[in-house]
Write an enzyme that holds these catalytic residues in place. Structure first.
Site, PDB file in Angstrom:
ATOM      1  N   HIS A 109       0.836  -1.201   0.000  1.00 14.52           N
ATOM      2  CA  HIS A 109       0.000   0.000   0.000  1.00 14.52           C
ATOM      3  C   HIS A 109       0.876   1.259   0.000  1.00 14.52           C
ATOM      4  CE1 HIS A 109      -3.071   2.825   1.205  1.00 14.52           C
ATOM      5  NE2 HIS A 109      -3.947   1.906   1.579  1.00 14.52           N
ATOM      6  N   GLU A 169      -1.186   0.808  -5.726  1.00 21.69           N
ATOM      7  CA  GLU A 169      -0.928  -0.355  -4.880  1.00 21.69           C
ATOM      8  C   GLU A 169      -1.034  -1.680  -5.637  1.00 21.69           C
ATOM      9  OE1 GLU A 169      -3.933  -0.068  -1.759  1.00 21.69           O
ATOM     10  OE2 GLU A 169      -4.012   2.091  -2.071  1.00 21.69           O
TER      11      GLU A 169
END
Ligand code: BG6
Length: 299
Positions: free
Chosen positions: A171, A273
């Site tokens: 992330h 991500e």
């Protein structure tokens, strides 16, 4: 945190000028790495790369000025690891979003000097506490390679007697000059699912641009280029074993409601991500391992 943990990390793994350990906040130990022309900070809590600076250029990663550094709370910024589920768990909305390893204390396993920089290995595995949340035996190793090109390899294995299925993502919060001027290339013509309430599916036309709350899942495993005219750079990302890519920015209103996000800082970040979710979940039979990779650098 007992200072003797920091002392013993420094005594066992410290390398003069290249690797040292400090306490960032109570209970949060970080490794400072200088290698391969780069300087990095890695939190052992969450196995989270927090900062990566190459030469005199601005950090490649954004870290919120209001991030919490407290056991039990996720760190806002850097590269969190989402595992063994991504997002909220549909069958258990009471459990933490993005799994529990981003709020776990990881063990520092080793540091290896390489021609291109340094590889740090961190590990965590199942405990009675994790089994109360997710009833499987697991072992995870995260290898973080610091250098002009950063690379993260997540190696998951199943030491248990039953198969497990996990969804996951890295992330990364990339630092940008002003997100509204950024273009992300590499997803043109791919289908995405809008993850906002009521969102459907659509096909991306040209570059991805951000001008409002954005939360999309693209069916796109290829290389991405984050063009940032304000900082005059391009961040390139490459992923292995992740078939999808999530693009997220909370924009103004949602960011204001997030107590751990600095005022106006949503403009300084974009999350692109690599993800493995839904029907692409990682299925591991007993004894199996799986390696997923992610690299990024500035051009
Ligand atoms: C993104 C998700 O990956 O992470 C979003 O797509 C989510 O839905 C965001 O809001 C931030 O999550 P968190 O738990 O770190 O605030």
């Amino acid at each position: 945190m007992a200072t003797n943990l920091i002392d013993s990390l420094n005594a066992r793994h410290g390398l003069d000028g290249a690797l040292s350990f400090h306490e960032k906040a109570p209970g949060i130990a970080v490794a400072h790495v200088r290698a391969g022309g780069a300087e990095a900070e890695i939190s052992l809590y969450g196995a989270q790369l927090l900062s990566l600076k190459v030469g005199g250029a601005p950090d490649l990663l954004y870290l919120s000025s209001r991030s919490l550094f407290a056991p039990g709370k996720a760190i806002r910024g850097g590269v969190p690891v989402c595992w063994p589920w991504f997002g909220p768990r549909s069958d258990r909305p009471d459990l933490p979003v993005h799994g529990f390893v981003r709020t776990a204390q990881w063990d520092f396993e080793s540091a290896q000097t390489l021609p291109e920089g340094m590889r740090i290995s961190l590990a965590t595995s199942s405990t009675p506490e994790t089994k109360a949340l997710w009833p499987h035996d697991f072992r995870l190793r995260l290898e973080i390679t610091i250098g002009r090109r950063a690379r993260l390899d997540l190696v998951m294995s199943n030491p248990g007697a039953e198969a497990y299925s996990a969804t996951c993502a890295f992330h990364p919060y990339f630092r940008v000059g002003d997100v509204s001027g950024v273009s992300v290339l590499g997803m043109e013509g791919t289908v995405f699912a809008d993850r906002l309430p009521g969102g459907g599916e659509a096909t991306q036309g040209g570059a991805v641009r951000i001008d409002s709350l954005t939360d999309r899942l693209y069916a796109c495993p290829g290389v991405k280029r984050i063009l940032d005219p304000r900082l005059g750079r391009e961040i390139v990302t490459a992923q292995e074993g992740f078939p999808s890519t999530v693009v997220w920015n909370p924009w103004e209103e949602k960011a204001r409601a997030m107590p751990d996000m600095g005022e106006g800082e949503y403009r300084s970040m974009i999350c692109v991500e690599p993800a493995r979710v839904g029907g692409d979940a990682c299925l591991l039979e007993p004894g199996q391992s799986l390696r997923l990779g992610f690299g990024f650098w500035s051009e």
